[in-house]
Design a protein around this motif. Structure first.
Motif, mmCIF file in Angstrom:
data_model
loop_
_atom_site.group_PDB
_atom_site.id
_atom_site.type_symbol
_atom_site.label_atom_id
_atom_site.label_comp_id
_atom_site.label_asym_id
_atom_site.label_seq_id
_atom_site.Cartn_x
_atom_site.Cartn_y
_atom_site.Cartn_z
ATOM 1 N N ASP A 1 0.831 -1.208 0.000
ATOM 2 C CA ASP A 1 0.000 0.000 0.000
ATOM 3 C C ASP A 1 0.864 1.256 0.000
ATOM 4 O OD1 ASP A 1 -2.205 -1.623 0.030
ATOM 5 O OD2 ASP A 1 -2.666 -1.324 2.152
ATOM 6 N N PHE A 2 1.943 1.229 0.755
ATOM 7 C CA PHE A 2 2.864 2.368 0.816
ATOM 8 C C PHE A 2 3.476 2.638 -0.555
ATOM 9 C CE2 PHE A 2 7.245 3.949 1.857
ATOM 10 C CZ PHE A 2 6.880 5.172 2.384
ATOM 11 N N ASN A 3 3.900 1.571 -1.222
ATOM 12 C CA ASN A 3 4.510 1.752 -2.542
ATOM 13 C C ASN A 3 3.499 2.177 -3.595
ATOM 14 O OD1 ASN A 3 7.365 1.296 -2.293
ATOM 15 N ND2 ASN A 3 6.893 -0.806 -1.749
ATOM 16 N N GLN A 4 2.281 1.660 -3.497
ATOM 17 C CA GLN A 4 1.257 2.050 -4.464
ATOM 18 C C GLN A 4 0.809 3.494 -4.260
ATOM 19 O OE1 GLN A 4 -0.146 1.070 -7.138
ATOM 20 N NE2 GLN A 4 -2.034 2.267 -7.223
ATOM 21 N N ASP A 5 0.441 3.849 -3.044
ATOM 22 C CA ASP A 5 -0.193 5.142 -2.798
ATOM 23 C C ASP A 5 0.805 6.282 -2.630
ATOM 24 O OD1 ASP A 5 -2.717 3.941 -2.870
ATOM 25 O OD2 ASP A 5 -2.595 3.394 -0.758
ATOM 26 N N VAL A 6 1.945 5.999 -2.029
ATOM 27 C CA VAL A 6 2.914 7.059 -1.739
ATOM 28 C C VAL A 6 4.009 7.139 -2.799
ATOM 29 C CG1 VAL A 6 4.537 7.978 -0.033
ATOM 30 C CG2 VAL A 6 2.460 6.806 0.739
ATOM 31 N N ASN A 7 4.569 5.998 -3.180
ATOM 32 C CA ASN A 7 5.810 6.003 -3.949
ATOM 33 C C ASN A 7 5.671 5.841 -5.459
ATOM 34 O OD1 ASN A 7 7.253 6.187 -1.549
ATOM 35 N ND2 ASN A 7 7.527 3.990 -1.365
ATOM 36 N N TYR A 8 4.647 5.148 -5.915
ATOM 37 C CA TYR A 8 4.661 4.620 -7.282
ATOM 38 C C TYR A 8 4.861 5.701 -8.341
ATOM 39 C CZ TYR A 8 3.842 1.033 -10.778
ATOM 40 O OH TYR A 8 4.012 0.145 -11.805
ATOM 41 N N LEU A 9 4.055 6.723 -8.313
ATOM 42 C CA LEU A 9 4.172 7.773 -9.333
ATOM 43 C C LEU A 9 5.459 8.578 -9.155
ATOM 44 C CD1 LEU A 9 0.475 9.068 -9.427
ATOM 45 C CD2 LEU A 9 1.600 7.506 -11.027
ATOM 46 N N GLY A 10 5.811 8.860 -7.917
ATOM 47 C CA GLY A 10 6.991 9.675 -7.658
ATOM 48 C C GLY A 10 8.293 9.013 -8.047
ATOM 49 N N LEU A 11 8.349 7.679 -7.973
ATOM 50 C CA LEU A 11 9.589 6.984 -8.307
ATOM 51 C C LEU A 11 9.962 7.123 -9.777
ATOM 52 C CD1 LEU A 11 9.302 3.751 -6.142
ATOM 53 C CD2 LEU A 11 11.080 5.501 -5.996
ATOM 54 N N PHE A 12 9.028 7.528 -10.609
ATOM 55 C CA PHE A 12 9.361 7.804 -12.008
ATOM 56 C C PHE A 12 10.408 8.913 -12.096
ATOM 57 C CE2 PHE A 12 8.689 9.802 -16.163
ATOM 58 C CZ PHE A 12 8.710 8.686 -16.996
ATOM 59 N N HIS A 13 10.495 9.746 -11.056
ATOM 60 C CA HIS A 13 11.430 10.880 -11.035
ATOM 61 C C HIS A 13 12.683 10.585 -10.207
ATOM 62 C CE1 HIS A 13 8.328 13.427 -12.888
ATOM 63 N NE2 HIS A 13 7.482 12.818 -12.083
ATOM 64 N N LEU A 14 12.962 9.311 -9.937
ATOM 65 C CA LEU A 14 14.105 8.938 -9.109
ATOM 66 C C LEU A 14 15.424 9.411 -9.716
ATOM 67 C CD1 LEU A 14 15.324 7.463 -6.681
ATOM 68 C CD2 LEU A 14 15.214 5.339 -8.009
ATOM 69 N N GLU A 15 15.580 9.263 -11.026
ATOM 70 C CA GLU A 15 16.826 9.678 -11.675
ATOM 71 C C GLU A 15 17.092 11.160 -11.417
ATOM 72 O OE1 GLU A 15 18.915 9.700 -16.134
ATOM 73 O OE2 GLU A 15 16.915 8.850 -15.836
ATOM 74 N N GLU A 16 16.072 11.964 -11.609
ATOM 75 C CA GLU A 16 16.197 13.402 -11.374
ATOM 76 C C GLU A 16 16.534 13.690 -9.911
ATOM 77 O OE1 GLU A 16 13.260 17.333 -11.619
ATOM 78 O OE2 GLU A 16 12.629 15.416 -12.477
ATOM 79 N N ALA A 17 15.896 12.962 -9.001
ATOM 80 C CA ALA A 17 16.141 13.159 -7.574
ATOM 81 C C ALA A 17 17.589 12.840 -7.209
ATOM 82 C CB ALA A 17 15.186 12.297 -6.752
ATOM 83 N N LEU A 18 18.118 11.761 -7.768
ATOM 84 C CA LEU A 18 19.502 11.373 -7.490
ATOM 85 C C LEU A 18 20.495 12.395 -8.040
ATOM 86 C CD1 LEU A 18 19.176 7.558 -8.244
ATOM 87 C CD2 LEU A 18 19.791 8.560 -6.030
ATOM 88 N N GLN A 19 20.186 12.945 -9.181
ATOM 89 C CA GLN A 19 21.094 13.916 -9.799
ATOM 90 C C GLN A 19 21.062 15.272 -9.108
ATOM 91 O OE1 GLN A 19 19.566 13.675 -13.814
ATOM 92 N NE2 GLN A 19 21.127 12.190 -14.446
ATOM 93 N N GLU A 20 19.895 15.651 -8.592
ATOM 94 C CA GLU A 20 19.739 16.991 -8.021
ATOM 95 C C GLU A 20 19.770 17.031 -6.497
ATOM 96 O OE1 GLU A 20 16.223 18.765 -9.577
ATOM 97 O OE2 GLU A 20 16.915 18.720 -11.671
ATOM 98 N N GLY A 21 19.633 15.870 -5.846
ATOM 99 C CA GLY A 21 19.594 15.852 -4.396
ATOM 100 C C GLY A 21 18.337 16.473 -3.826
ATOM 101 N N LYS A 22 17.254 16.449 -4.616
ATOM 102 C CA LYS A 22 15.973 17.000 -4.187
ATOM 103 C C LYS A 22 14.881 15.944 -4.433
ATOM 104 C CE LYS A 22 17.228 21.766 -5.372
ATOM 105 N NZ LYS A 22 16.890 22.947 -6.214
ATOM 106 N N PRO A 23 13.781 15.982 -3.651
ATOM 107 C CA PRO A 23 12.712 14.987 -3.828
ATOM 108 C C PRO A 23 11.862 15.287 -5.057
ATOM 109 C CG PRO A 23 12.085 16.543 -2.129
ATOM 110 C CD PRO A 23 13.494 16.907 -2.534
#
Length: 363
Positions: free
Chosen positions: A113-135
């Motif tokens: 439930d945590f991964n579906q409701d909280v994380n799923y859509l946002g993880l599409f931007h993981l690459e950007e987050a890793l490069q910029e150090g921002k969520p």
């Protein structure tokens, strides 16, 4: 990085045969499909139907019970069959062991439930987050610098799954934690990052003498007051509004115990050092600081280490862009740099928590 057992034995050698490694590579490649199919098998009630059918069910019977189209049921079943969550015997489908855990294991439910409701859509931007150090993934919900400022304004289902995840892991450790904290004389306790006051209410119920002050963002304190309103002992719980990321924010003094549960994993190392250093300044020689965390390297079971390491990427993509589930030696180093020392380590609490019991260094 030095690992202890069982992680040292597991992570120092390749665990898979060539065929198993090839299979794992494809499971990773199709990971989003596997996740959504398995979630829907649970959501549509198909796993539960199969659990309750000792002789299994046919495709037609499942179609009739779910009221989905034959096509929809067939693609879900064929996918699940190859995933390994269900079995097929004499043209009848049965629940497999993995499907049983997805259906009945509370940890699997909370994590899914945590991964579906909280994380799923946002993880599409993981690459950007890793490069910029921002969520970078937090943009799917709103324009806040971290998820904590926006927590009270997240969609209802997202909030529900976020708090269920947070509470599931902490609640299972509370009884043992209370015994540790109150084994010393504790009449005043500062709960840093106390969220909805769940731990504070446990404290006032456990000890009739303790007074608890929750140090947190103003909006979090409002949520706490709503959650604890009219509960017995709530009159012994107060609030201290603070932005803990502000290096000028001092800690109130005079507390026997300072409590930080699943809190420091919300901050980058330099921020953790700042918070701990300010906490140390507020402490007396007989004060104690308790840091309760699920350190991924101090887990009894490797599956727990796996879950915690993956959870770190929630912090990267959505929470704040720069924190993680910590390696215990990194936290010990930060404790020492802050002018504190680890007096005792309490492992194996609840579902894998450790409490670092800290005191001020002697001059």
């Amino acid at each position: 990085m030095k690992l202890s057992s069982p992680q040292k034995e597991i992570y120092s050698k390749d665990r898979f045969t060539a065929a198993e490694a090839q299979r794992l590579a494809q499971e990773i490649a199709f990971g989003p499909v596997v996740f959504q199919v398995s979630r829907l098998m649970r959501s549509f009630g198909i796993f539960e139907m199969l659990r309750n059918a000792s002789d299994g069910l046919s495709l037609e019977e499942i179609t009739e019970k779910t009221r989905l189209s034959r096509y929809a049921v067939q693609v879900l079943l064929e996918s699940s069959l190859t995933i390994g969550t269900i079995l097929l015997k004499e043209e009848r489908f049965h629940l497999g062991k993995a499907g049983w855990f997805l259906l009945t294991d509370e940890m699997a439910r909370v994590n899914m439930d945590f991964n579906q409701d909280v994380n799923y859509l946002g993880l599409f931007h993981l690459e950007e987050a890793l490069q910029e150090g921002k969520p970078a993934g937090l943009q799917v919900f709103g324009e806040w610098p971290t998820i904590y400022e926006g927590l009270s304004r997240l969609p209802e289902q997202v909030q529900k799954s976020w708090f269920a995840f947070d509470h599931f892991y902490s609640d299972n450790s509370f009884q043992q934690a209370l015994e540790i904290v109150f084994s010393r004389p504790t009449r005043t306790l500062l709960d840093v990052g106390g969220n909805t006051g769940r731990w504070a209410m446990q404290c006032v119920a456990y000890s009739p003498d303790v007074k608890v002050t929750i140090m947190d963002l103003p909006q979090q304190l409002e949520m706490m007051r709503e959650a604890t309103n009219r509960q017995e002992g709530a009159d012994r719980v107060g609030g201290f509004p603070a932005n803990l990321l502000d290096p000028a924010q001092v800690f109130p003094q005079g507390f026997d115990a300072i409590w930080m549960s699943q809190f420091l994993d919300c901050f980058a190392e330099e921020e953790v050092l700042s918070i701990l250093s300010r906490a140390a300044v507020s402490m007396e020689a007989d004060s104690r600081l308790y840091i309760m965390e699920t350190f991924w390297d101090r887990q009894k079971f490797e599956t727990a280490s796996y879950c915690l390491a993956q959870t770190s990427l929630y912090f990267t993509a959505l929470a704040n862009g720069n924190s993680k589930m910590y390696y215990s030696a990194d936290m010990e180093r930060l404790v020492a740099e802050a002018g504190l020392e680890v007096e005792q380590m309490h492992d194996g609490l609840g579902l894998g928590h450790t409490i670092m019991q800290c005191k001020k260094k002697r001059n």
